[in-house]
Design a protein around this motif. Structure first.
Motif, short mmCIF file in Angstrom:
data_model
loop_
_atom_site.label_atom_id
_atom_site.label_comp_id
_atom_site.label_asym_id
_atom_site.label_seq_id
_atom_site.Cartn_x
_atom_site.Cartn_y
_atom_site.Cartn_z
N GLU A 32 7.19 -49.58 -3.81
CA GLU A 32 6.01 -49.03 -4.50
C GLU A 32 4.99 -48.52 -3.49
O GLU A 32 4.30 -47.53 -3.74
CB GLU A 32 5.41 -50.06 -5.45
N VAL A 33 4.88 -49.18 -2.36
CA VAL A 33 4.00 -48.71 -1.28
C VAL A 33 4.54 -47.39 -0.75
O VAL A 33 3.78 -46.45 -0.49
CB VAL A 33 3.87 -49.76 -0.16
N VAL A 34 5.85 -47.29 -0.61
CA VAL A 34 6.48 -46.05 -0.16
C VAL A 34 6.11 -44.90 -1.10
O VAL A 34 5.73 -43.82 -0.66
CB VAL A 34 8.02 -46.21 -0.07
N LYS A 39 3.03 -40.02 -2.33
CA LYS A 39 2.11 -39.33 -3.24
C LYS A 39 0.87 -38.84 -2.50
O LYS A 39 0.36 -37.76 -2.77
CB LYS A 39 1.71 -40.28 -4.37
N ARG A 40 0.41 -39.62 -1.53
CA ARG A 40 -0.75 -39.25 -0.72
C ARG A 40 -0.42 -38.26 0.39
O ARG A 40 -1.30 -37.79 1.10
CB ARG A 40 -1.36 -40.50 -0.08
N GLY A 41 0.87 -38.00 0.60
CA GLY A 41 1.28 -37.08 1.65
C GLY A 41 1.34 -37.72 3.02
O GLY A 41 1.43 -37.03 4.03
N GLN A 42 1.33 -39.06 3.07
CA GLN A 42 1.36 -39.77 4.35
C GLN A 42 2.77 -39.91 4.91
O GLN A 42 2.93 -40.17 6.10
CB GLN A 42 0.68 -41.13 4.20
N ILE A 43 3.75 -39.78 4.06
CA ILE A 43 5.15 -39.71 4.51
C ILE A 43 5.80 -38.56 3.74
O ILE A 43 5.42 -38.28 2.59
CB ILE A 43 5.93 -41.03 4.32
#
Length: 66
Positions: A32-34, A39-43
């Motif tokens: 869920e963190v992934v 969603k935030r574009g961090q990965i």
């Protein structure tokens, strides 16, 4: 450098695209963190049919670049 819980041989046997559970195992995070990070574009990842899909190559490059 890959996390200790994921060997180079396991990574080489992964398919071209993987889901949030596999990414979580690679980066040492809850699936869920992934999803939130994607969603935030961090990965790098794409939402396809309601499921997060990730390029194995991009995730490995991300991890090895840290």
């Amino acid at each position: 450098m890959l996390p200790e819980n994921f060997t180079r041989a396991e990574v080489q046997n992964l398919p071209f695209a993987i889901g949030k559970h596999e990414v979580g195992r690679i980066i040492g995070r809850n699936p869920e963190v992934v999803a939130r990070l994607a969603k935030r574009g961090q990965i790098p990842g794409r939402l396809v049919g309601g499921r997060w899909i990730f390029s194995t190559k991009q995730i490995i490059e991300l991890v090895e670049g840290c």
